[in-house]
Design a protein around this motif. Structure first.
Motif, PDB file in Angstrom:
ATOM      1  N   THR A  15      72.142  27.611  54.425  1.00  0.00           N
ATOM      2  CA  THR A  15      71.546  28.506  53.432  1.00  0.00           C
ATOM      3  C   THR A  15      72.599  29.440  52.862  1.00  0.00           C
ATOM      4  N   VAL A  16      72.482  29.673  51.560  1.00  0.00           N
ATOM      5  CA  VAL A  16      73.333  30.642  50.888  1.00  0.00           C
ATOM      6  C   VAL A  16      72.442  31.704  50.264  1.00  0.00           C
ATOM      7  N   TYR A  17      72.929  32.925  50.253  1.00  0.00           N
ATOM      8  CA  TYR A  17      72.156  34.065  49.762  1.00  0.00           C
ATOM      9  C   TYR A  17      72.897  34.755  48.616  1.00  0.00           C
ATOM     10  N   LEU A  18      72.122  35.421  47.784  1.00  0.00           N
ATOM     11  CA  LEU A  18      72.699  36.284  46.759  1.00  0.00           C
ATOM     12  C   LEU A  18      71.942  37.604  46.809  1.00  0.00           C
ATOM     13  N   GLN A  19      72.596  38.612  47.345  1.00  0.00           N
ATOM     14  CA  GLN A  19      72.018  39.951  47.361  1.00  0.00           C
ATOM     15  C   GLN A  19      72.384  40.633  46.053  1.00  0.00           C
ATOM     16  N   MET A  20      71.363  41.061  45.333  1.00  0.00           N
ATOM     17  CA  MET A  20      71.577  41.665  44.013  1.00  0.00           C
ATOM     18  C   MET A  20      71.075  43.104  44.039  1.00  0.00           C
ATOM     19  N   ASN A  21      71.985  44.038  43.878  1.00  0.00           N
ATOM     20  CA  ASN A  21      71.656  45.461  43.864  1.00  0.00           C
ATOM     21  C   ASN A  21      71.946  46.050  42.484  1.00  0.00           C
ATOM     22  N   SER A  22      71.392  47.224  42.255  1.00  0.00           N
ATOM     23  CA  SER A  22      71.613  47.930  40.980  1.00  0.00           C
ATOM     24  C   SER A  22      71.372  47.007  39.794  1.00  0.00           C
ATOM     25  N   LEU A  23      70.256  46.310  39.837  1.00  0.00           N
ATOM     26  CA  LEU A  23      69.963  45.325  38.796  1.00  0.00           C
ATOM     27  C   LEU A  23      69.779  45.982  37.437  1.00  0.00           C
ATOM     28  N   LYS A  24      70.205  45.252  36.423  1.00  0.00           N
ATOM     29  CA  LYS A  24      70.122  45.715  35.039  1.00  0.00           C
ATOM     30  C   LYS A  24      69.274  44.730  34.230  1.00  0.00           C
ATOM     31  N   PRO A  25      68.684  45.193  33.131  1.00  0.00           N
ATOM     32  CA  PRO A  25      67.904  44.269  32.296  1.00  0.00           C
ATOM     33  C   PRO A  25      68.709  43.039  31.863  1.00  0.00           C
ATOM     34  N   GLU A  26      69.993  43.193  31.657  1.00  0.00           N
ATOM     35  CA  GLU A  26      70.824  42.052  31.247  1.00  0.00           C
ATOM     36  C   GLU A  26      71.050  41.028  32.356  1.00  0.00           C
ATOM     37  N   ASP A  27      70.599  41.334  33.565  1.00  0.00           N
ATOM     38  CA  ASP A  27      70.633  40.351  34.653  1.00  0.00           C
ATOM     39  C   ASP A  27      69.440  39.410  34.607  1.00  0.00           C
ATOM     40  N   THR A  28      68.499  39.671  33.726  1.00  0.00           N
ATOM     41  CA  THR A  28      67.317  38.821  33.595  1.00  0.00           C
ATOM     42  C   THR A  28      67.710  37.410  33.203  1.00  0.00           C
ATOM     43  N   ALA A  29      67.278  36.430  33.998  1.00  0.00           N
ATOM     44  CA  ALA A  29      67.645  35.034  33.770  1.00  0.00           C
ATOM     45  C   ALA A  29      66.960  34.164  34.812  1.00  0.00           C
ATOM     46  N   GLY A  75      66.796  48.361  40.847  1.00  0.00           N
ATOM     47  CA  GLY A  75      66.244  47.782  42.065  1.00  0.00           C
ATOM     48  C   GLY A  75      67.101  46.650  42.619  1.00  0.00           C
ATOM     49  N   SER A  76      66.574  46.023  43.681  1.00  0.00           N
ATOM     50  CA  SER A  76      67.310  44.973  44.382  1.00  0.00           C
ATOM     51  C   SER A  76      66.428  43.752  44.614  1.00  0.00           C
ATOM     52  N   LEU A  77      67.067  42.617  44.683  1.00  0.00           N
ATOM     53  CA  LEU A  77      66.431  41.365  45.081  1.00  0.00           C
ATOM     54  C   LEU A  77      67.435  40.558  45.890  1.00  0.00           C
ATOM     55  N   ARG A  78      66.920  39.710  46.783  1.00  0.00           N
ATOM     56  CA  ARG A  78      67.781  38.785  47.499  1.00  0.00           C
ATOM     57  C   ARG A  78      67.288  37.371  47.264  1.00  0.00           C
ATOM     58  N   LEU A  79      68.161  36.563  46.712  1.00  0.00           N
ATOM     59  CA  LEU A  79      67.852  35.159  46.508  1.00  0.00           C
ATOM     60  C   LEU A  79      68.353  34.341  47.689  1.00  0.00           C
ATOM     61  N   SER A  80      67.601  33.298  48.010  1.00  0.00           N
ATOM     62  CA  SER A  80      68.000  32.381  49.068  1.00  0.00           C
ATOM     63  C   SER A  80      68.029  30.964  48.516  1.00  0.00           C
ATOM     64  N   CYS A  81      68.905  30.145  49.058  1.00  0.00           N
ATOM     65  CA  CYS A  81      68.988  28.740  48.666  1.00  0.00           C
ATOM     66  C   CYS A  81      69.204  27.920  49.928  1.00  0.00           C
ATOM     67  N   ALA A  82      68.218  27.099  50.241  1.00  0.00           N
ATOM     68  CA  ALA A  82      68.289  26.277  51.438  1.00  0.00           C
ATOM     69  C   ALA A  82      68.498  24.820  51.042  1.00  0.00           C
ATOM     70  N   ALA A  83      69.430  24.169  51.711  1.00  0.00           N
ATOM     71  CA  ALA A  83      69.672  22.741  51.491  1.00  0.00           C
ATOM     72  C   ALA A  83      68.799  21.950  52.457  1.00  0.00           C
ATOM     73  N   SER A  84      68.090  20.958  51.912  1.00  0.00           N
ATOM     74  CA  SER A  84      67.170  20.173  52.749  1.00  0.00           C
ATOM     75  C   SER A  84      67.904  19.362  53.792  1.00  0.00           C
ATOM     76  N   GLU A  85      69.103  18.956  53.481  1.00  0.00           N
ATOM     77  CA  GLU A  85      69.914  18.216  54.426  1.00  0.00           C
ATOM     78  C   GLU A  85      71.364  18.341  54.002  1.00  0.00           C
ATOM     79  N   GLN A 102      68.315  18.222  48.493  1.00  0.00           N
ATOM     80  CA  GLN A 102      67.522  19.139  47.683  1.00  0.00           C
ATOM     81  C   GLN A 102      67.941  20.561  47.987  1.00  0.00           C
ATOM     82  N   LEU A 103      68.089  21.335  46.930  1.00  0.00           N
ATOM     83  CA  LEU A 103      68.385  22.753  47.065  1.00  0.00           C
ATOM     84  C   LEU A 103      67.160  23.509  46.589  1.00  0.00           C
ATOM     85  N   VAL A 104      66.645  24.375  47.439  1.00  0.00           N
ATOM     86  CA  VAL A 104      65.420  25.090  47.120  1.00  0.00           C
ATOM     87  C   VAL A 104      65.703  26.584  47.108  1.00  0.00           C
TER      88      VAL A 104
END
Length: 119
Positions: free
Chosen positions: A78-92, A16-26, A3-5
């Motif tokens: 775990t894998v991360y996605l650091q997102m900076n200088s976000l734009k409206p077209e990044d909405t998804a 603005g900025s956001l950081r996404l995280s994705c953790a693998a259950s195993e 499982q990837l969460v």
């Protein structure tokens, strides 16, 4: 079953900025790569970034280069996605995916996390 969460999505203003995280259950498979994809309303899912697990080599779609950074923590699966200088077209909805060594294709997917960038 692997499982990837994902976590870390939300609403942010343009610039603005956001950081996404994705953790693998195993980790029952040897990982070739992990990646991030996104799907905006009415559009097809598109590649955003990936990291080759063994080497740390990264790749990005052109529109996010210089703004997004993908990284990994081997010990935490775990894998991360650091997102900076976000734009409206990044909405998804952003999805995490894993590619095992034996296929080198993205066979495992998370449930997705919403990222909304307001103008």
């Amino acid at each position: 079953q692997v499982q990837l969460v994902e976590s870390g999505g939300g609403l942010v203003q343009a610039g603005g900025s956001l950081r996404l995280s994705c953790a693998a259950s195993e980790r029952t498979f040897s990982t070739y790569a992990m990646g991030w994809f996104r799907q905006a309303p009415g559009k097809e899912r598109e590649f955003v970034a990936q990291i080759i697990w063994s080497s740390g080599s990264t790749d990005y779609r052109g529109s996010v280069k210089g703004r997004f950074t993908i990284s990994r923590d081997n010990a935490k699966n775990t894998v991360y996605l650091q997102m900076n200088s976000l734009k409206p077209e990044d909405t998804a909805v952003y999805y995490c995916a894993a590619a095992p060594d034996n296929s080198q294709s993205y066979d495992y997917w998370g449930q997705g996390t919403q990222v909304t960038v307001s103008s």
